[in-house]
Design a protein around this motif. Structure first.
Motif, PDB file in Angstrom:
ATOM      1  N   LEU A  47       0.854  -1.179   0.000  1.00  8.21           N
ATOM      2  CA  LEU A  47       0.000   0.000   0.000  1.00  8.21           C
ATOM      3  C   LEU A  47       0.896   1.237   0.000  1.00  8.21           C
ATOM      4  CD1 LEU A  47      -2.972   0.995   0.189  1.00  8.21           C
ATOM      5  CD2 LEU A  47      -2.554   1.268   2.653  1.00  8.21           C
ATOM      6  N   TYR A  48       0.781   2.041  -1.047  1.00  9.03           N
ATOM      7  CA  TYR A  48       1.502   3.307  -1.135  1.00  9.03           C
ATOM      8  C   TYR A  48       0.543   4.404  -0.677  1.00  9.03           C
ATOM      9  CZ  TYR A  48       4.792   0.629  -3.975  1.00  9.03           C
ATOM     10  OH  TYR A  48       5.692  -0.309  -4.423  1.00  9.03           O
ATOM     11  N   THR A  49       0.895   5.116   0.385  1.00  8.13           N
ATOM     12  CA  THR A  49      -0.042   6.044   1.016  1.00  8.13           C
ATOM     13  C   THR A  49       0.491   7.474   1.022  1.00  8.13           C
ATOM     14  OG1 THR A  49       0.854   5.862   3.266  1.00  8.13           O
ATOM     15  CG2 THR A  49      -0.677   4.153   2.556  1.00  8.13           C
ATOM     16  N   SER A  50      -0.434   8.384   1.344  1.00  8.20           N
ATOM     17  CA  SER A  50      -0.097   9.800   1.568  1.00  8.20           C
ATOM     18  C   SER A  50       0.503  10.453   0.339  1.00  8.20           C
ATOM     19  CB  SER A  50       0.861   9.947   2.765  1.00  8.20           C
ATOM     20  OG  SER A  50       0.305   9.375   3.923  1.00  8.20           O
ATOM     21  N   GLY A  51      -0.116  10.231  -0.801  1.00  6.75           N
ATOM     22  CA  GLY A  51       0.324  10.882  -2.027  1.00  6.75           C
ATOM     23  C   GLY A  51      -0.824  11.614  -2.692  1.00  6.75           C
ATOM     24  N   TRP A  52      -0.492  12.597  -3.501  1.00  7.33           N
ATOM     25  CA  TRP A  52      -1.497  13.246  -4.365  1.00  7.33           C
ATOM     26  C   TRP A  52      -1.544  12.414  -5.642  1.00  7.33           C
ATOM     27  CZ3 TRP A  52      -3.120  18.842  -3.914  1.00  7.33           C
ATOM     28  CH2 TRP A  52      -4.053  19.196  -4.909  1.00  7.33           C
ATOM     29  N   VAL A  53      -2.532  11.551  -5.750  1.00  2.00           N
ATOM     30  CA  VAL A  53      -2.572  10.557  -6.815  1.00  2.00           C
ATOM     31  C   VAL A  53      -3.316  11.114  -8.026  1.00  2.00           C
ATOM     32  CG1 VAL A  53      -3.258   8.221  -7.464  1.00  2.00           C
ATOM     33  CG2 VAL A  53      -2.507   8.702  -5.115  1.00  2.00           C
ATOM     34  N   VAL A  54      -2.585  11.272  -9.126  1.00  2.00           N
ATOM     35  CA  VAL A  54      -3.136  11.762 -10.391  1.00  2.00           C
ATOM     36  C   VAL A  54      -3.310  10.543 -11.291  1.00  2.00           C
ATOM     37  CG1 VAL A  54      -2.839  13.399 -12.283  1.00  2.00           C
ATOM     38  CG2 VAL A  54      -1.791  13.864 -10.050  1.00  2.00           C
ATOM     39  N   THR A  55      -4.525  10.053 -11.430  1.00  2.27           N
ATOM     40  CA  THR A  55      -4.720   8.765 -12.107  1.00  2.27           C
ATOM     41  C   THR A  55      -4.534   8.856 -13.619  1.00  2.27           C
ATOM     42  OG1 THR A  55      -7.113   9.015 -12.442  1.00  2.27           O
ATOM     43  CG2 THR A  55      -6.372   8.092 -10.321  1.00  2.27           C
ATOM     44  N   CYS A  56      -4.771  10.057 -14.204  1.00  2.00           N
ATOM     45  CA  CYS A  56      -4.757  10.206 -15.666  1.00  2.00           C
ATOM     46  C   CYS A  56      -5.753   9.263 -16.336  1.00  2.00           C
ATOM     47  CB  CYS A  56      -3.349  10.022 -16.238  1.00  2.00           C
ATOM     48  SG  CYS A  56      -2.217  11.361 -15.819  1.00  2.00           S
ATOM     49  N   ASP A  57      -6.832   8.896 -15.627  1.00  2.00           N
ATOM     50  CA  ASP A  57      -7.900   8.147 -16.276  1.00  2.00           C
ATOM     51  C   ASP A  57      -8.725   9.110 -17.127  1.00  2.00           C
ATOM     52  OD1 ASP A  57      -9.490   9.561 -14.505  1.00  2.00           O
ATOM     53  OD2 ASP A  57     -10.143   7.815 -13.355  1.00  2.00           O
ATOM     54  N   HIS A  58      -9.694   8.580 -17.858  1.00  2.00           N
ATOM     55  CA  HIS A  58     -10.450   9.422 -18.783  1.00  2.00           C
ATOM     56  C   HIS A  58     -11.266  10.482 -18.061  1.00  2.00           C
ATOM     57  CE1 HIS A  58      -9.522   7.465 -22.608  1.00  2.00           C
ATOM     58  NE2 HIS A  58      -9.530   6.324 -21.957  1.00  2.00           N
ATOM     59  N   ALA A  59     -11.627  10.229 -16.811  1.00  2.00           N
ATOM     60  CA  ALA A  59     -12.401  11.201 -16.044  1.00  2.00           C
ATOM     61  C   ALA A  59     -11.530  12.246 -15.368  1.00  2.00           C
ATOM     62  CB  ALA A  59     -13.243  10.470 -14.995  1.00  2.00           C
ATOM     63  N   GLY A  60     -10.216  12.069 -15.400  1.00  2.00           N
ATOM     64  CA  GLY A  60      -9.324  13.011 -14.742  1.00  2.00           C
ATOM     65  C   GLY A  60      -9.359  12.916 -13.231  1.00  2.00           C
ATOM     66  N   THR A  61      -9.572  11.725 -12.710  1.00  2.00           N
ATOM     67  CA  THR A  61      -9.705  11.522 -11.267  1.00  2.00           C
ATOM     68  C   THR A  61      -8.385  11.782 -10.543  1.00  2.00           C
ATOM     69  OG1 THR A  61     -11.339   9.799 -11.717  1.00  2.00           O
ATOM     70  CG2 THR A  61     -10.411   9.888  -9.481  1.00  2.00           C
ATOM     71  N   GLU A  62      -8.469  12.511  -9.431  1.00  2.00           N
ATOM     72  CA  GLU A  62      -7.312  12.739  -8.565  1.00  2.00           C
ATOM     73  C   GLU A  62      -7.711  12.530  -7.116  1.00  2.00           C
ATOM     74  OE1 GLU A  62      -5.307  16.439  -9.276  1.00  2.00           O
ATOM     75  OE2 GLU A  62      -5.374  16.210 -11.464  1.00  2.00           O
ATOM     76  N   HIS A  63      -6.783  12.049  -6.311  1.00  2.00           N
ATOM     77  CA  HIS A  63      -6.985  11.855  -4.883  1.00  2.00           C
ATOM     78  C   HIS A  63      -5.922  12.659  -4.150  1.00  2.00           C
ATOM     79  CE1 HIS A  63      -9.816   8.595  -5.728  1.00  2.00           C
ATOM     80  NE2 HIS A  63      -8.926   8.118  -6.598  1.00  2.00           N
ATOM     81  N   GLU A  64      -6.341  13.773  -3.538  1.00  2.00           N
ATOM     82  CA  GLU A  64      -5.388  14.697  -2.934  1.00  2.00           C
ATOM     83  C   GLU A  64      -4.614  14.056  -1.786  1.00  2.00           C
ATOM     84  OE1 GLU A  64      -5.421  19.108  -0.801  1.00  2.00           O
ATOM     85  OE2 GLU A  64      -7.067  18.490  -2.133  1.00  2.00           O
ATOM     86  N   SER A  65      -5.282  13.242  -0.995  1.00  2.00           N
ATOM     87  CA  SER A  65      -4.619  12.450   0.048  1.00  2.00           C
ATOM     88  C   SER A  65      -4.925  10.994  -0.254  1.00  2.00           C
ATOM     89  CB  SER A  65      -5.127  12.846   1.440  1.00  2.00           C
ATOM     90  OG  SER A  65      -4.822  14.195   1.719  1.00  2.00           O
ATOM     91  N   GLY A  66      -4.229  10.471  -1.243  1.00  2.00           N
ATOM     92  CA  GLY A  66      -4.637   9.194  -1.809  1.00  2.00           C
ATOM     93  C   GLY A  66      -3.675   8.063  -1.537  1.00  2.00           C
ATOM     94  N   TRP A  67      -4.084   6.892  -2.001  1.00  2.00           N
ATOM     95  CA  TRP A  67      -3.280   5.686  -1.856  1.00  2.00           C
ATOM     96  C   TRP A  67      -3.451   4.786  -3.071  1.00  2.00           C
ATOM     97  CZ3 TRP A  67      -6.880   1.967  -2.248  1.00  2.00           C
ATOM     98  CH2 TRP A  67      -8.150   2.188  -1.685  1.00  2.00           C
ATOM     99  N   LEU A  68      -2.463   3.917  -3.255  1.00  2.00           N
ATOM    100  CA  LEU A  68      -2.472   2.888  -4.306  1.00  2.00           C
ATOM    101  C   LEU A  68      -2.207   1.542  -3.656  1.00  2.00           C
ATOM    102  CD1 LEU A  68      -0.076   4.262  -7.086  1.00  2.00           C
ATOM    103  CD2 LEU A  68      -2.487   3.794  -7.412  1.00  2.00           C
ATOM    104  N   LEU A  69      -3.003   0.543  -3.996  1.00  2.00           N
ATOM    105  CA  LEU A  69      -2.752  -0.816  -3.522  1.00  2.00           C
ATOM    106  C   LEU A  69      -2.254  -1.643  -4.695  1.00  2.00           C
ATOM    107  CD1 LEU A  69      -2.913  -2.853  -1.181  1.00  2.00           C
ATOM    108  CD2 LEU A  69      -5.235  -3.412  -1.958  1.00  2.00           C
TER     109      LEU A  69
END
Length: 447
Positions: A7-29
């Motif tokens: 689990l990668y935590t505490s990042g500003w996650v810019v997904t670059c998906d078609h919707a432009g989704t971002e998670h300002e305090s995000g995580w990746l599993l």
């Protein structure tokens, strides 16, 4: 392959998906080299946890056009146009061998990895007679460093004596090209999701390849399920050359050869007409936009906003290190943004638009649906950019700040779930040793 979940935590996650989704305090599993979840808020369980300390997380950048061997010949023909530059450098490049190719590729790939690039397409088309192992050398370098590579078996068969641009000693016969392409595919090409090494078919350009080789290359590529690539419409001189040699424009030439389609992308495309743009969009032909190289050679600026509005697939390329002396793809993201605004004003492109060209756009151009965005089921290729350094201080929006203040050295680069760069340093190689070995080889090409 990583079997444990991370689990990668505490990042500003810019997904670059078609919707432009971002998670300002995000995580990746990540599990088994695949992204299994992306989000913010409540964090899922994992075997291990990595704190990203507020860094910006983007997909690994995707380079859609390069010539790795050219790291050996930077800053040559400094005031030449494309044709003059090629005439000056072809004789120098004729000295290339596998040892030099390996050193050049390690250097270019290391530069790219340190700029956040996880996937590299290399267009290699110089095969001096009697030399072997050139494509294998760059694949070896990519495997050692840990990045993905799409290596092309390029070709030239139209020499000076037949009206082409390259010297005759650098052209090959058609049968040799096709047989070697088939050999490399059998030995190196991977087809499964997450492929780390792939082969593409890439005749060099309309001014260095015969119609027969273009046609036979396309036939072979489609038989083997490979992608097709070439240079196209880089300069106004190229259009004049095609009109004189073939009686048509470069895009008309490709159309006649059945070289437009969803399995094709072309480098540069600086000088496409509105009709050409429509043909590219209708046929789903892609474009590798190389703004720095085009500026360096005075070729012009591709109207990328027009291409995107028409529905053309567009990715970014650094191009060769002899026409863009730096292999830095984040710098190319910024350059794409700036030249689009130079053509069309400040609203022509946003920083996030440019970042998408360097990630999801590049993946689409290479025909890869398993990379280019941070989404469930995609391969775990991502870059982490520190936000606590000098460059981003005071940036209200760290994503825009990252692009506007580029270039940067990436803090962490993960490819297929494995660290390739950590703490701003290569994990699998020594940067100083790569530079020393490269200098030894580059001296062979001096003068």
């Amino acid at each position: 392959m990583n079997s444990a979940s991370t689990l990668y935590t505490s990042g500003w996650v810019v997904t670059c998906d078609h919707a432009g989704t971002e998670h300002e305090s995000g995580w990746l599993l990540v599990e088994n080299s695949v992204i299994t979840a992306v989000g913010s808020g409540d964090e899922p369980e994992a075997d291990q946890r990595v704190d990203l300390a507020g860094g910006v997380v983007t997909p690994g950048l995707v380079n859609t056009h390069h010539h790795l061997y050219q790291t050996l010949t930077r800053a040559r023909a400094q005031e030449a146009d494309l044709f003059g530059w090629l005439r000056a450098l072809y004789p120098v490049w004729s000295r290339i061998d596998a040892e030099a190719e390996y050193a050049a590729a390690r250097t270019g790939l290391a530069e790219l990895a340190l700029s956040g690039c996880s996937t590299v397409f290399d267009h290699h088309y110089v095969f001096p007679r009697g030399r072997s192992g050139l494509v294998e050398a760059e694949v070896q370098a990519a495997r050692e460093l840990g990045v993905r590579i799409v290596a092309s078996r390029g070709s030239m068969d139209l020499g000076e004596s037949d009206g082409g641009l390259p010297p005759d000693e650098l052209v090959e016969d058609l049968d040799t090209v096709l047989a070697d392409t088939q050999r490399l595919v059998a030995e190196l090409h991977e087809q499964e999701p997450g492929a780390r090494v792939q082969i593409a078919v890439a005749p060099c350009s309309p001014f260095s390849v015969t119609k027969k080789l273009m046609t036979e290359s396309a036939t072979l590529a489609r038989q083997l399920g490979l992608t097709l690539h070439t240079h196209l419409a880089e300069t106004v001189e190229e259009e004049a050359y095609c009109m004189e040699l073939y009686g048509c424009t470069p895009v008309e030439y490709l159309t006649d050869l059945d070289w437009l389609g969803p399995d094709v992308w072309c480098a540069h495309c600086v000088h496409l007409s509105a009709d050409d743009t429509g043909d590219f969009a209708a046929s789903q032909t892609g474009v590798a936009h190389c703004p720095t190289s085009n500026l360096r050679l005075g070729a012009g600026v591709a109207p990328v906003r027009d291409y995107l509005d028409a529905g053309v697939r567009v990715g970014l390329g650094v191009d060769g290190s002899a026409s863009n002396e730096r292999s830095d793809l984040l710098a190319e993201v910024k350059q794409a943004l700036l030249v689009a605004r130079g053509r069309g004003g400040p609203r022509a492109m946003t920083a996030r638009d440019a970042l998408s060209l360097g990630t999801r756009g590049g993946a689409a151009v290479l025909g890869r649906d398993d990379i280019g965005s941070l989404e469930q089921g995609k391969r775990a290729d991502f870059a982490v950019w520190r936000t606590d350094g000098l460059e981003l201080g005071g940036a209200d929006d760290p994503v825009t700040g990252l692009v506007f203040s580029a270039p940067h050295r990436v803090d962490r680069l993960v490819v297929e779930g494995e660290d390739v760069v950590r703490g701003g340093e290569l994990v699998h190689a020594d940067e100083d040793e790569i530079a020393r070995a490269h200098r030894v080889q580059a001296r062979r090409f001096a003068g």
